[in-house]
Motif scaffolding. Structure first.
Motif, mmCIF file in Angstrom:
data_model
loop_
_atom_site.group_PDB
_atom_site.id
_atom_site.type_symbol
_atom_site.label_atom_id
_atom_site.label_comp_id
_atom_site.label_asym_id
_atom_site.label_seq_id
_atom_site.Cartn_x
_atom_site.Cartn_y
_atom_site.Cartn_z
ATOM 1 N N PRO A 1 0.821 -1.193 0.004
ATOM 2 C CA PRO A 1 -0.070 -0.002 -0.113
ATOM 3 C C PRO A 1 0.913 1.210 -0.067
ATOM 4 C CG PRO A 1 -0.929 -1.534 1.614
ATOM 5 C CD PRO A 1 0.509 -2.216 1.178
ATOM 6 N N GLN A 2 0.301 2.355 -0.709
ATOM 7 C CA GLN A 2 1.158 3.544 -0.686
ATOM 8 C C GLN A 2 1.436 4.270 0.440
ATOM 9 O OE1 GLN A 2 -0.853 5.764 -3.821
ATOM 10 N NE2 GLN A 2 -0.406 4.572 -5.358
ATOM 11 N N GLY A 3 0.628 3.940 1.498
ATOM 12 C CA GLY A 3 0.846 4.676 2.738
ATOM 13 C C GLY A 3 1.876 4.310 3.816
ATOM 14 N N VAL A 4 2.287 3.054 3.273
ATOM 15 C CA VAL A 4 3.391 2.372 4.318
ATOM 16 C C VAL A 4 4.579 3.234 4.180
ATOM 17 C CG1 VAL A 4 4.761 0.316 4.540
ATOM 18 C CG2 VAL A 4 2.263 0.104 3.937
ATOM 19 N N GLU A 5 5.203 3.631 5.376
ATOM 20 C CA GLU A 5 6.259 4.423 5.487
ATOM 21 C C GLU A 5 7.659 3.688 4.736
ATOM 22 O OE1 GLU A 5 8.769 6.253 9.158
ATOM 23 O OE2 GLU A 5 6.745 6.462 8.957
ATOM 24 N N SER A 6 7.861 2.342 5.214
ATOM 25 C CA SER A 6 8.946 1.871 4.902
ATOM 26 C C SER A 6 8.785 0.148 4.834
ATOM 27 C CB SER A 6 10.178 1.982 5.664
ATOM 28 O OG SER A 6 9.972 1.456 6.844
ATOM 29 N N VAL A 7 9.393 -0.660 3.783
ATOM 30 C CA VAL A 7 9.211 -1.854 3.712
ATOM 31 C C VAL A 7 10.800 -2.580 4.493
ATOM 32 C CG1 VAL A 7 9.216 -3.928 2.063
ATOM 33 C CG2 VAL A 7 7.697 -1.939 1.815
ATOM 34 N N ILE A 8 10.470 -3.468 5.366
ATOM 35 C CA ILE A 8 11.672 -3.878 6.050
ATOM 36 C C ILE A 8 11.984 -5.365 5.664
ATOM 37 C CG2 ILE A 8 12.535 -4.600 8.390
ATOM 38 C CD1 ILE A 8 10.330 -2.480 9.433
ATOM 39 N N LYS A 9 13.355 -5.658 5.342
ATOM 40 C CA LYS A 9 13.657 -6.983 5.053
ATOM 41 C C LYS A 9 13.700 -7.894 6.412
ATOM 42 C CE LYS A 9 16.655 -6.113 1.215
ATOM 43 N NZ LYS A 9 18.064 -6.154 0.596
ATOM 44 N N ASN A 10 13.003 -8.959 6.109
ATOM 45 C CA ASN A 10 12.965 -9.921 7.380
ATOM 46 C C ASN A 10 14.213 -10.788 7.615
ATOM 47 O OD1 ASN A 10 12.186 -11.195 5.127
ATOM 48 N ND2 ASN A 10 10.549 -12.494 6.091
ATOM 49 N N ASP A 11 15.265 -10.041 7.831
ATOM 50 C CA ASP A 11 16.581 -10.929 7.589
ATOM 51 C C ASP A 11 17.045 -11.087 9.058
ATOM 52 O OD1 ASP A 11 17.098 -8.134 8.195
ATOM 53 O OD2 ASP A 11 18.166 -8.012 6.521
ATOM 54 N N LEU A 12 16.360 -10.587 10.118
ATOM 55 C CA LEU A 12 16.430 -11.016 11.437
ATOM 56 C C LEU A 12 17.887 -10.155 11.970
ATOM 57 C CD1 LEU A 12 15.600 -14.785 11.926
ATOM 58 C CD2 LEU A 12 14.053 -12.789 11.760
ATOM 59 N N THR A 13 18.403 -8.993 11.083
ATOM 60 C CA THR A 13 19.404 -8.232 11.572
ATOM 61 C C THR A 13 19.056 -7.330 12.735
ATOM 62 O OG1 THR A 13 18.820 -6.872 9.556
ATOM 63 C CG2 THR A 13 20.185 -8.456 9.284
ATOM 64 N N ARG A 14 20.251 -6.515 13.082
ATOM 65 C CA ARG A 14 19.996 -5.528 14.189
ATOM 66 C C ARG A 14 18.883 -4.244 13.629
ATOM 67 N NH1 ARG A 14 25.125 -2.941 16.647
ATOM 68 N NH2 ARG A 14 25.432 -5.334 16.989
ATOM 69 N N SER A 15 18.886 -4.064 12.269
ATOM 70 C CA SER A 15 18.075 -3.128 11.721
ATOM 71 C C SER A 15 16.463 -3.546 12.017
ATOM 72 C CB SER A 15 18.424 -2.988 10.385
ATOM 73 O OG SER A 15 17.400 -1.921 9.715
ATOM 74 N N PHE A 16 16.313 -5.000 11.611
ATOM 75 C CA PHE A 16 15.025 -5.431 11.808
ATOM 76 C C PHE A 16 14.712 -5.632 13.148
ATOM 77 C CE2 PHE A 16 12.507 -9.109 12.728
ATOM 78 C CZ PHE A 16 11.500 -9.252 11.736
ATOM 79 N N ARG A 17 15.411 -5.903 14.015
ATOM 80 C CA ARG A 17 15.102 -5.816 15.565
ATOM 81 C C ARG A 17 14.898 -4.453 16.102
ATOM 82 N NH1 ARG A 17 16.849 -8.827 20.034
ATOM 83 N NH2 ARG A 17 16.999 -7.212 22.159
ATOM 84 N N LYS A 18 15.531 -3.608 15.609
ATOM 85 C CA LYS A 18 15.327 -2.186 15.753
ATOM 86 C C LYS A 18 13.744 -1.698 15.383
ATOM 87 C CE LYS A 18 16.756 2.751 15.264
ATOM 88 N NZ LYS A 18 17.937 3.569 14.516
ATOM 89 N N GLN A 19 13.229 -1.879 14.187
ATOM 90 C CA GLN A 19 12.118 -1.409 13.753
ATOM 91 C C GLN A 19 11.010 -2.469 14.621
ATOM 92 O OE1 GLN A 19 11.297 0.351 11.634
ATOM 93 N NE2 GLN A 19 13.106 1.076 10.521
ATOM 94 N N ILE A 20 11.169 -3.396 14.846
ATOM 95 C CA ILE A 20 10.163 -4.314 15.792
ATOM 96 C C ILE A 20 10.083 -3.519 17.001
ATOM 97 C CG2 ILE A 20 9.731 -6.364 17.205
ATOM 98 C CD1 ILE A 20 9.203 -6.628 14.324
ATOM 99 N N LEU A 21 11.328 -3.211 17.815
ATOM 100 C CA LEU A 21 11.178 -2.574 18.946
ATOM 101 C C LEU A 21 10.591 -1.291 19.087
ATOM 102 C CD1 LEU A 21 14.542 -3.699 20.465
ATOM 103 C CD2 LEU A 21 12.356 -4.514 21.111
#
Length: 234
Positions: A70-90
């Motif tokens: 959807p166009q209103g989604v701010e960002s798409v995250i890769k589910n690679d279980l990295t530190r960046s992924f963990r940060k978005q979850i938290l």
């Protein structure tokens, strides 16, 4: 000397409450059918009066669905279980996972991330599961003693309506039914009860869907370690 009261003087002026900041949602597979429906239902840009009230959306994308994010989604995250992924979850206030279309390792990682992190504000984890986690659960039966009296306070299940299409079969089996009627010495027929929300610990999944029960139980157990985490299994 008479004191003139001006217009509105003496009336209590109502101060409008400050705007409530919107939530940040994380939705896995946000371009899936369920993900798009959730986004459409939760998106509030046309209902707010202050920009601060607008919800934010981030999520992962699945390649098994042809629909775009959807166009209103701010960002798409890769589910690679990295530190960046963990940060978005938290950083998200509400995290939603569809267990039937998710990777077991990913959901397990997310739950354990919540379980081992200290929160300053309340968080919510919502797992959309399946009735298949109850697939092999035996029926719940009301216990009765030898005198035919109930031993518990459970409510009986409402009787189901009979199928009128079975009328002919009932006539043919009339004599057999008379012979099968219970006698005075026969034990009372068990009454099957409906399951309630508090009976979740009784669920028995089939071997194929054992992973659903494993993730559900793990998520519920994380609440004990994190009092500011709320878990919902749908």
């Amino acid at each position: 000397m008479n004191r003139c009261v001006g217009e509105g003087e003496g009336e209590e002026q109502k101060i409008p409450p400050p705007p409530i900041p919107g939530y940040k949602f994380f939705i896995n597979n946000i371009n899936s059918y369920l993900g798009r429906v959730l986004y459409q239902e939760l998106e509030n840009s046309e209902q707010i009066q202050d920009p601060i009230e607008k919800h934010q959306f981030v999520g992962t994308e699945t390649s098994s669905e042809p629909d775009p994010v959807p166009q209103g989604v701010e960002s798409v995250i890769k589910n690679d279980l990295t530190r960046s992924f963990r940060k978005q979850i938290l950083e998200s206030d509400i995290v939603i996972y569809d267990l039937m279309s998710s990777n077991f390792q990913e959901v397990d990682h997310v739950i354990k991330t919540f379980k081992t992190h200290e929160f300053e504000h309340e968080k919510a984890l919502i797992l959309v599961s399946s009735v298949m986690s109850w697939a092999n659960t035996p029926p719940k039966v009301k216990k009765v003693n030898e005198d035919g009296e109930d031993e518990g306070d459970e409510e009986e299940e409402e009787p189901q309506e009979e199928d009128p299409s079975d009328a002919e079969e009932e006539e043919a089996e009339g004599e057999e039914d008379q012979e099968a009627e219970p006698g005075e010495d026969d034990p009372p027929k068990p009454v099957v009860l409906t399951f309630k929300e508090k009976d979740f610990h009784l669920r028995v999944p089939s071997k194929r869907f054992q992973y659903l029960k494993t993730l559900e139980t793990l998520a519920w157990s994380s609440v004990r370690a994190q009092p500011k985490l709320r878990v919902y299994v749908l």
